[in-house]
Structure formats: structure tokens, C-alpha cells
Design a protein around this motif. Structure first.
Motif, PDB file in Angstrom:
ATOM      1  N   ILE A   1      14.560  -3.035   7.163  1.00 49.91           N
ATOM      2  CA  ILE A   1      13.051  -3.419   7.830  1.00 49.91           C
ATOM      3  C   ILE A   1      13.592  -5.291   8.465  1.00 49.91           C
ATOM      4  O   ILE A   1      13.725  -5.837   9.637  1.00 49.91           O
ATOM      5  N   ALA A   2      14.700  -5.948   7.485  1.00 57.64           N
ATOM      6  CA  ALA A   2      15.759  -7.174   8.603  1.00 57.64           C
ATOM      7  C   ALA A   2      15.676  -6.387   9.417  1.00 57.64           C
ATOM      8  O   ALA A   2      16.461  -7.192  10.515  1.00 57.64           O
ATOM      9  N   GLU A   3      16.573  -5.365  10.238  1.00 57.73           N
ATOM     10  CA  GLU A   3      17.778  -5.123  11.058  1.00 57.73           C
ATOM     11  C   GLU A   3      16.867  -4.769  11.539  1.00 57.73           C
ATOM     12  O   GLU A   3      16.246  -4.995  12.270  1.00 57.73           O
TER      13      GLU A   3
ATOM     14  N   LEU B   1       1.003  -1.191   0.039  1.00 56.98           N
ATOM     15  CA  LEU B   1       0.476   0.046   0.053  1.00 56.98           C
ATOM     16  C   LEU B   1       0.861   0.896  -0.456  1.00 56.98           C
ATOM     17  O   LEU B   1       0.666   2.232  -0.602  1.00 56.98           O
ATOM     18  N   LEU B   2       1.786   1.159   0.826  1.00 54.50           N
ATOM     19  CA  LEU B   2       3.302   2.315   0.662  1.00 54.50           C
ATOM     20  C   LEU B   2       4.100   2.410  -0.513  1.00 54.50           C
ATOM     21  O   LEU B   2       4.386   3.703   0.154  1.00 54.50           O
ATOM     22  N   GLY B   3       3.904   1.006  -0.667  1.00 55.95           N
ATOM     23  CA  GLY B   3       4.404   1.481  -1.798  1.00 55.95           C
ATOM     24  C   GLY B   3       6.449   1.193  -1.200  1.00 55.95           C
ATOM     25  O   GLY B   3       7.413   1.628  -1.876  1.00 55.95           O
ATOM     26  N   HIS B   4       6.285   0.244  -0.440  1.00 53.13           N
ATOM     27  CA  HIS B   4       7.695   0.008  -0.351  1.00 53.13           C
ATOM     28  C   HIS B   4       8.074  -0.862  -0.190  1.00 53.13           C
ATOM     29  O   HIS B   4       7.048  -2.032  -0.307  1.00 53.13           O
ATOM     30  N   GLU B   5       9.312  -1.981   0.182  1.00 56.69           N
ATOM     31  CA  GLU B   5       9.635  -2.729  -0.044  1.00 56.69           C
ATOM     32  C   GLU B   5       8.835  -3.823   0.694  1.00 56.69           C
ATOM     33  O   GLU B   5       9.183  -5.596   0.637  1.00 56.69           O
TER      34      GLU B   5
ATOM     35  N   GLY C   1       9.542   0.009   4.841  1.00 62.67           N
ATOM     36  CA  GLY C   1      11.466   0.797   4.629  1.00 62.67           C
ATOM     37  C   GLY C   1      11.962   0.185   3.083  1.00 62.67           C
ATOM     38  O   GLY C   1      11.022  -1.405   2.850  1.00 62.67           O
ATOM     39  N   SER C   2      13.281  -0.180   2.956  1.00 64.69           N
ATOM     40  CA  SER C   2      13.786  -1.313   2.100  1.00 64.69           C
ATOM     41  C   SER C   2      13.746  -2.292   2.749  1.00 64.69           C
ATOM     42  O   SER C   2      13.482  -2.658   3.833  1.00 64.69           O
ATOM     43  N   SER C   3      14.116  -3.474   2.273  1.00 68.90           N
ATOM     44  CA  SER C   3      13.926  -5.533   2.714  1.00 68.90           C
ATOM     45  C   SER C   3      15.375  -4.417   3.862  1.00 68.90           C
ATOM     46  O   SER C   3      15.200  -5.161   4.577  1.00 68.90           O
TER      47      SER C   3
ATOM     48  N   VAL D   1      10.726   3.918  17.426  1.00 69.07           N
ATOM     49  CA  VAL D   1      11.931   3.864  17.241  1.00 69.07           C
ATOM     50  C   VAL D   1      13.071   2.804  16.584  1.00 69.07           C
ATOM     51  O   VAL D   1      14.164   3.307  15.916  1.00 69.07           O
ATOM     52  N   LEU D   2      12.174   2.118  15.759  1.00 74.66           N
ATOM     53  CA  LEU D   2      12.640   0.914  15.483  1.00 74.66           C
ATOM     54  C   LEU D   2      13.044   1.549  13.847  1.00 74.66           C
ATOM     55  O   LEU D   2      14.152   1.805  13.387  1.00 74.66           O
ATOM     56  N   ALA D   3      11.850   2.693  13.526  1.00 69.34           N
ATOM     57  CA  ALA D   3      12.370   3.090  12.310  1.00 69.34           C
ATOM     58  C   ALA D   3      13.210   4.423  11.864  1.00 69.34           C
ATOM     59  O   ALA D   3      13.921   4.727  11.184  1.00 69.34           O
ATOM     60  N   VAL D   4      13.141   5.168  13.195  1.00 66.41           N
ATOM     61  CA  VAL D   4      14.322   5.779  13.299  1.00 66.41           C
ATOM     62  C   VAL D   4      15.397   5.621  12.910  1.00 66.41           C
ATOM     63  O   VAL D   4      16.720   6.093  12.848  1.00 66.41           O
ATOM     64  N   ARG D   5      15.738   4.519  14.297  1.00 70.04           N
ATOM     65  CA  ARG D   5      16.786   4.421  14.552  1.00 70.04           C
ATOM     66  C   ARG D   5      17.494   3.825  13.392  1.00 70.04           C
ATOM     67  O   ARG D   5      18.692   3.342  12.836  1.00 70.04           O
TER      68      ARG D   5
END
Ligand SMILES: *Cc1c(COP(=O)(O)O)cnc(C)c1O
Length: 331
Positions: free
Chosen positions: A217-219, A46-50, A212-214, A63-67
Motif C-alpha cells: 500500500i505504501a508503494e 474488514l478484509l483482514g489486511h494491514e 494489501g500489506s503495508s 491498476v495499482l493492485a495488479v502492478r
């Protein structure tokens, strides 16, 4: 009681509970919960991310996103009343070891001139370098204000040229999407990483996601587990989210209409109410809250002179009209 304190107060509908009961599940820490996988794939799409990652709360998602963009000893720039700055109890400093500097905008908007002024390039061992810029759409404490798409695009362009990341706190991106008709993917394109909530206007009992990118998101998946957020047969909750995406997005337009109705009753210009949150400025905020409560309407004081009303799935048209009559009398 008509409860206008927050859109987090909704209770799952019978249909949502049915979807939860019948969810196919597995151990998600093993990557074996098919319902979580479906939800993550759907929201990323929906948001066009991987890729996407399911989290228990929006705060953990943030927290996960910003870090993923900002390391220890680096800074993120945000508006002064951003949820990441005000309402996450210092999590970003406590866990990530980053710092924040802020610009002030009463409507929570992108202010590129202010951002340019405070932006700090990496100058080696002298100043904290800016690693990312974070914006919130819609902006909670600015009364559910929508950030215009062109401002977001200008921000994206600026950040790319400056070599820093963009985080969007999209806890209520669904409201922005419904209020403006802007496709979710256009909002997604602004961000390197974005967080979204299922537990606000969408009416799910729990749940947020980071997209986010693969690689990012893995991280984030590793860090979610490190923070104690690895969850097992959590497809039960993901099913509530999938149900909400199917049934509770378009209806946000009703919440927005109800919010305008309440604004008018409280003497606030409905033209300034973009979505489902109304902030009423009153010198007597605590007294107003108490008086409303005694008449069966729950609202909250978000400061000594600000009262906040939030419409949601559990406030019907009839409830909104009844609350408006009470509040108009008190106002
Ligand atoms: C609610 C909210 C969050 C996340 O809150 P949690 O209670 O941790 O789920 C993040 N950002 C904004 C703008 C919010 O309103």
C-alpha cells in the motif's frame, strides 16, 4: 424511468450528503485527512489486511493492485471477460507494461485446470513469466456470479505453491458477502491485494480502495500520486463511503431479491442469479433495449445478443415489480 443499466447510477441519499457536508477533512496528500484515514483503516480491517488506499476509481485501484504483483514484461492470468481485461481500456498494458493471458469460463469462475495449462514458470529469456492470477468476485460480465470460497482457497494454495500472487477484483465483494454470508475477511485472506468499490451497490458517488500489506500500500500510494490520483480534502468523499458501509451493505439482499424477480419476468432461471445482475440472452438485444426504454425501463445491451439488468439502491421493490411487469410483457 426505472434505471436498471448499472448499479453505478445511484445518487447519494440525503443522509449520505449530510455525512459528506459534515466530514472532517485535511490534505490527504499530506496524510492529514482524518476521514480518509478512518475509511482506509476500516476497509483494511474488514478484509483482514494491514492497510488500504483510497482511489478515485475501481480501475485505478485495479491498476495499482495488479502492478504491485506484476512488473513490466510479466503477465497476469485472468478470465477472458474480467473487468481488468475488457473494461479498463488496456490500462494495465499502457501504464504497467504487463501482458495478460486468459482462460474462458461463461460464469467467470476459477478454472484451476485451465490455469495450470496456461501458467508459465519463469524460464529466463524465453517466455513471459506468470507473476499473478486475478479473479473477479462477483463477476460482472458473467452476471454477478459469486466465486465459491473453496475454489478461491484452492486457487490461493495453487498460487502460493507456484510462487505467484493473487489479485481479487472485489468491486462487488459486498454482494458476494451478503449473498453467501461468507465473512469479508475470509474473502480477503485469498488475496495478496484486493480492490473494492464504494460506488457500485453501496451507493457512494465516488471511490474505491486497494487493500494489501503495508509495503504494497505504501508503494501504491506513490504510484497513485504518479498517476495523478493524489487527492486533497477528499474526506468529503470518504465520508460517503463510511456512511455506505454503515447503512448500505445488509440492504444488498433486497437488490438480490429484486434481481431474481426481474430474471423470472425475463424467462431467466432465478436460481442462476447469485446477486444483483441479470444477463438475458436475446437475439434481438438492441430492439429489446429500445422497446423497454419506450415503456419507461432502461436496460443495457452488453453485446449484440446480451441484455444486462442491474438492481441497486435507487430501485425500490415497487420499481422492480413495475419493471418486471413491463419486461415480462416484452419478453
Ligand atoms: C465497476 C468495476 C470496476 C471499476 O470501475 P470504475 O468505473 O473504474 O470505478 C472494477 N471491476 C469491476 C468488476 C467492476 O464492475
Amino acid at each position: 424511468m426505472i434505471d436498471l443499466r448499472s448499479d453505478t447510477l445511484t445518487r447519494p441519499t440525503d443522509a449520505m450528503r449530510h455525512a459528506m457536508v459534515h466530514a472532517e477533512v485535511g490534505d490527504d496528500v499530506y496524510g492529514e485527512d482524518p476521514t480518509v484515514a478512518r475509511l482506509e483503516e476500516r476497509v483494511a480491517g474488514l478484509l483482514g489486511h494491514e492497510a488500504a488506499l483510497f482511489t478515485p476509481t475501481g480501475s485505478m485501484a485495479n491498476v495499482l493492485a495488479v502492478r504491485s504483483l506484476v512488473g513490466p514484461g510479466q503477465e497476469v492470468l485472468c478470465e477472458a471477460s474480467a473487468h481488468i481485461a475488457r473494461a479498463e481500456l488496456g490500462a494495465h498494458g499502457a501504464y504497467t507494461g504487463l501482458t495478460m493471458r486468459t482462460w474462458i469460463d461463461p460464469r467467470g469462475q476459477v478454472d484451476l485446470d485451465a490455469i495450470r495449462t496456461i501458467f508459465a514458470p519463469d524460464m529466463g529469456p524465453f517466455f513471459v513469466p506468470t507473476a499473478a492470477i486475478s479473479v473477479e468476485n462477483t463477476h460482472n460480465f458473467a452476471g454477478g456470479a459469486v466465486l465459491p470460497l473453496q475454489d478461491l482457497r484452492d486457487l490461493r494454495e495453487y498460487a502460493t505453491a507456484a510462487g505467484v500472487g493473487v489479485h481479487v477484483d472485489g468491486a462487488r465483494i459486498w454482494n458476494a458477502h451478503v449473498a453467501t454470508g461468507t465473512p469479508l475477511a475470509e474473502y480477503g485472506a485469498i488475496a495478496d491485494v484486493m480492490s473494492v468499490c464504494l460506488s457500485k451497490g453501496l451507493g457512494a458517488p465516488v471511490g474505491s480502495l486497494v487493500v494489501g500489506s503495508s509495503d504494497a500500500i505504501a508503494e501504491a500510494r506513490v504510484w497513485r500520486k504518479r498517476m495523478g490520483g493524489g487527492m486533497r480534502q477528499v474526506g468529503i468523499l470518504a465520508a460517503a463511503g463510511l456512511h455506505a458501509l454503515d447503512h448500505h451493505v445488509e440492504r444488498l439482499a433486497d437488490d438480490h431479491e429484486h434481481a431474481r424477480l426481474l430474471a423470472e419476468a425475463c424467462g431467466v432461471d432465478p436460481a442462476g442469479v447469485d446477486t444483483n445482475i441479470v444477463v438475458v440472452r436475446r437475439a434481438d438485444a438492441p430492439d429489446f433495449v429500445a422497446a423497454a426504454r419506450s415503456e419507461g425501463v432502461l436496460v443495457s445491451a452488453v453485446g449484440p445478443t446480451a441484455v444486462r439488468l442491474v438492481t441497486h439502491l435507487d430501485v425500490s421493490r415497487e420499481d422492480a415489480e413495475r419493471a418486471a411487469a413491463v419486461l415480462a410483457r416484452l419478453a
